[in-house]
Every structure is written in structure tokens, then in C-alpha cells.
Design a protein around this motif. Structure first.
Motif, mmCIF file in Angstrom:
data_model
loop_
_atom_site.group_PDB
_atom_site.id
_atom_site.type_symbol
_atom_site.label_atom_id
_atom_site.label_comp_id
_atom_site.label_asym_id
_atom_site.label_seq_id
_atom_site.Cartn_x
_atom_site.Cartn_y
_atom_site.Cartn_z
ATOM 1 N N TYR A 20 3.208 58.157 39.546
ATOM 2 C CA TYR A 20 3.703 59.422 39.007
ATOM 3 C C TYR A 20 2.742 59.944 37.947
ATOM 4 O O TYR A 20 2.019 59.180 37.300
ATOM 5 C CB TYR A 20 5.110 59.267 38.410
ATOM 6 C CG TYR A 20 5.145 58.490 37.122
ATOM 7 C CD1 TYR A 20 4.981 59.130 35.885
ATOM 8 C CD2 TYR A 20 5.350 57.109 37.118
ATOM 9 C CE1 TYR A 20 5.009 58.425 34.701
ATOM 10 C CE2 TYR A 20 5.371 56.388 35.935
ATOM 11 C CZ TYR A 20 5.199 57.056 34.726
ATOM 12 O OH TYR A 20 5.209 56.347 33.555
ATOM 13 N N MET A 21 2.735 61.260 37.784
ATOM 14 C CA MET A 21 1.917 61.888 36.748
ATOM 15 C C MET A 21 2.584 63.175 36.286
ATOM 16 O O MET A 21 2.962 64.022 37.107
ATOM 17 C CB MET A 21 0.513 62.201 37.259
ATOM 18 C CG MET A 21 -0.384 62.904 36.232
ATOM 19 S SD MET A 21 -2.048 63.215 36.848
ATOM 20 C CE MET A 21 -2.712 61.551 36.832
ATOM 21 N N VAL A 22 2.751 63.294 34.983
ATOM 22 C CA VAL A 22 3.230 64.550 34.406
ATOM 23 C C VAL A 22 2.040 65.487 34.311
ATOM 24 O O VAL A 22 1.008 65.147 33.730
ATOM 25 C CB VAL A 22 3.840 64.315 33.014
ATOM 26 C CG1 VAL A 22 4.253 65.641 32.383
ATOM 27 C CG2 VAL A 22 5.035 63.371 33.108
ATOM 28 N N ARG A 23 2.182 66.676 34.908
ATOM 29 C CA ARG A 23 1.064 67.620 34.913
ATOM 30 C C ARG A 23 1.008 68.397 33.604
ATOM 31 O O ARG A 23 2.004 68.971 33.172
ATOM 32 C CB ARG A 23 1.209 68.629 36.073
ATOM 33 C CG ARG A 23 1.127 68.029 37.451
ATOM 34 C CD ARG A 23 0.834 69.071 38.495
ATOM 35 N NE ARG A 23 1.576 70.315 38.285
ATOM 36 C CZ ARG A 23 1.302 71.460 38.899
ATOM 37 N NH1 ARG A 23 0.305 71.541 39.742
ATOM 38 N NH2 ARG A 23 2.035 72.537 38.669
ATOM 39 N N GLU A 24 -0.141 68.392 32.989
ATOM 40 C CA GLU A 24 -0.414 69.215 31.799
ATOM 41 C C GLU A 24 0.714 69.167 30.766
ATOM 42 O O GLU A 24 1.324 70.182 30.444
ATOM 43 C CB GLU A 24 -0.661 70.661 32.242
ATOM 44 C CG GLU A 24 -1.804 70.796 33.235
ATOM 45 C CD GLU A 24 -1.816 72.158 33.905
ATOM 46 O OE1 GLU A 24 -2.922 72.622 34.228
ATOM 47 O OE2 GLU A 24 -0.741 72.741 34.118
#
Length: 288
Positions: free
Chosen positions: A218-222
Motif C-alpha cells: 500500500y502507498m498513500v499518494r502525496e
């Protein structure tokens, strides 16, 4: 593997009607792509007929119901055709991807300065016309067996969405320029499988994962939340774990494997994400 009945899922043969001022080299290239794909379909069908295997051919745009009652699905196109097939399949039927129009390196080198001469992407495709009969024989003889690829299952307010993601999902505001709000402020949340970790996730700064990994990334964008740290913005979801998030914007969308399949969400919706979806059985290229 006993193959009594196959489904051939075909990428449609595109007929181009470009403007009259289009570069003749581009026109010739597009026409050649159409012909190569058409010839690949005829070739694969001839091999199946030669081996007396019953098959039914369907263009992928004409298929909307779950795929049942076949022993194997063969997709003729590229990764996009296999991806579309995956949305209609459970974990019982294996799928073989045939790249019907592989990129030719000499074309890319010759025309690279004039236009994009890449052809079909076949990262997940174990066959082309060059080795289709050999791969098919390996399947029939039990020498080539399917691998199990992890998929993503999502639920909104405890109701499961009907489509499992083979590559990734993106949860964001419908307008790319707007902020998304979970318990943090950002432009969205992306979750990928190992299969999708080399696509948008890697482009966003993620890392590639072994193709058979059962983890999700998972990655939180900006992120723009005060005090946000990378430890919480990017990581792995283990097979026994679930991400639970509450959507707090008025509008939102869950994009599944790109923009064509999506589910709208609203403020207060509770979203759960995990790898507990049925696997997809894929006959992978040897190098994977």
C-alpha cells in the motif's frame, strides 16, 4: 491436464480510420499490427482444431458474465485481455495468455524517434505464436501447471464488491486535483498485488515484489498531513491482515485495475481491503 472445452477470449481486431494527413509510416504500422493479431487468432485456432480440442471464441468486449463450464481460458491479445478475463473468473479455471502482437525491437529502434512503435505488452503471457503449440502440449502433458496469483478483495460497509483486483486499486476523489480524506489528507490510497507491483505502484516509488507473494503493498499518494511519516504511508499488508479506512469526503471512487471498473463511495463509508480474494490460476512465462 484434460482439456475438453476451451474459451478463446480475443482482443477485438481494430479497423483504423485515421485522418488523411496521418503519417503513412504510422498507417502501415497500425495495419501491420491488425494483420499480425488476425493471423495469430487464425494460427491458434488451427492448432486447437488439429488437436481436436473443442473451443469457443468470444471477443472480450462481448463477454460480461462469469466464465464457467470450460477447462481452460486462452486469452489472445496481451496483458489487458488477460486482465479483463480475470474479472470474470474464480479460482477454479486456469488462464493462459497468448501475446498475439509482441513488440519487435528492430521496429522500436527504427521508428522510435518518429512514433511509439511498441506493440502489445505480454508480461503475464506464457505464449506467442512461436511457442503456442509447445506450451499447449506442455499443459496437456501436465508438464506446465498454473501458478496462483494473489488478488485484492474489497468491501464497502461490509458488502463485498463483485470484482477482484489482479493488479491494484486506487481510492481517490473523482477529481484528480482534489484532496482525499481518510484519517489523513492526501491525493489517494493505492494498494497493489505482487502482480501489479511493477506497474503504477513502482512508478509511484514502490518496489517490485516476487510474483507469487501473497502480500499486498500500500502507498498513500502525496500525503500532506502534518507530521505524516513514511512508516505509515507505505508498507505491506500480510495475508492475515486487513486495511480498514473510513472515507470522509463527500465523493470518492474506488478504481479497480485501472479506470474502466470503478465503484463510487461517499462520506462515512467504511472500506476494507485484504488479499483474501480467490486466487487466479495463471500459466506464467518460465522466467516468472
Amino acid at each position: 491436464m484434460m482439456l475438453k472445452r476451451l474459451l478463446l477470449l480475443l482482443k477485438p481486431i481494430t479497423v483504423f480510420s485515421p485522418p488523411s494527413h496521418t503519417n503513412p509510416q504510422i498507417l502501415q504500422f497500425l495495419e501491420n499490427r491488425r494483420k499480425v493479431h488476425h493471423d495469430a487468432i487464425n494460427f491458434c485456432q488451427a492448432i486447437l482444431q488439429k488437436k481436436s480440442i473443442e473451443w469457443k471464441a468470444v471477443h472480450r468486449n462481448n463477454l460480461s458474465q462469469p466464465i464457467n463450464d470450460v477447462d481452460l481460458v486462452i486469452t489472445l491479445g496481451g496483458d489487458g485481455t488477460l486482465l479483463q478475463a480475470s474479472h470474470l473468473m474464480d479460482d477454479k479455471i486456469p488462464v493462459l495468455g497468448v501475446n498475439s502482437d509482441p513488440t519487435q525491437i528492430d521496429e522500436v529502434e527504427e521508428f522510435g524517434s518518429e512514433f511509439d512503435a511498441h506493440r502489445s505488452t505480454g508480461h503475464l503471457c506464457a505464449a506467442t505464436v512461436e511457442n503456442f503449440e509447445q506450451v499447449l502440449d506442455g499443459i496437456l502433458e501436465g508438464q506446465i501447471v498454473p501458478s496462483e496469483l494473489t488478488r485484492i478483495v474489497m468491501s464497502v460497509n461490509a458488502l463485498h464488491l463483485p470484482t477482484f483486483a489482479l493488479n491494484d486499486i486506487l481510492i481517490s476523489h473523482p477529481c484528480p486535483a482534489s484532496l482525499s480524506r481518510f484519517s489523513f489528507r492526501s491525493s489517494g490510497l493505492r494498494v497493489s498485488t505482487a502482480t501489479g507491483s511493477t506497474a503504477a505502484m513502482q512508478s509511484a516509488g514502490g518496489f517490485p515484489m516476487p510474483i507469487l507473494s501473497q502480500d499486498l503493498q500500500y502507498m498513500v499518494r502525496e500525503p500532506i498531513s502534518p507530521g505524516a511519516t513514511s512508516d505509515h504511508m507505505h508498507g505491506l499488508i500480510k495475508p492475515d491482515q486487513t486495511i480498514v479506512a473510513t472515507w470522509t469526503c463527500r465523493k470518492g471512487v474506488i478504481y479497480i485495475d485501472g479506470s474502466h471498473i470503478n465503484h463510487t463511495i461517499k462520506a462515512g463509508d467504511i472500506i476494507e481491503i485484504s488479499s483474501k480474494a480467490p486466487v487466479l490460476k495463471v500459466l506464467l512465462p518460465h522466467q516468472l
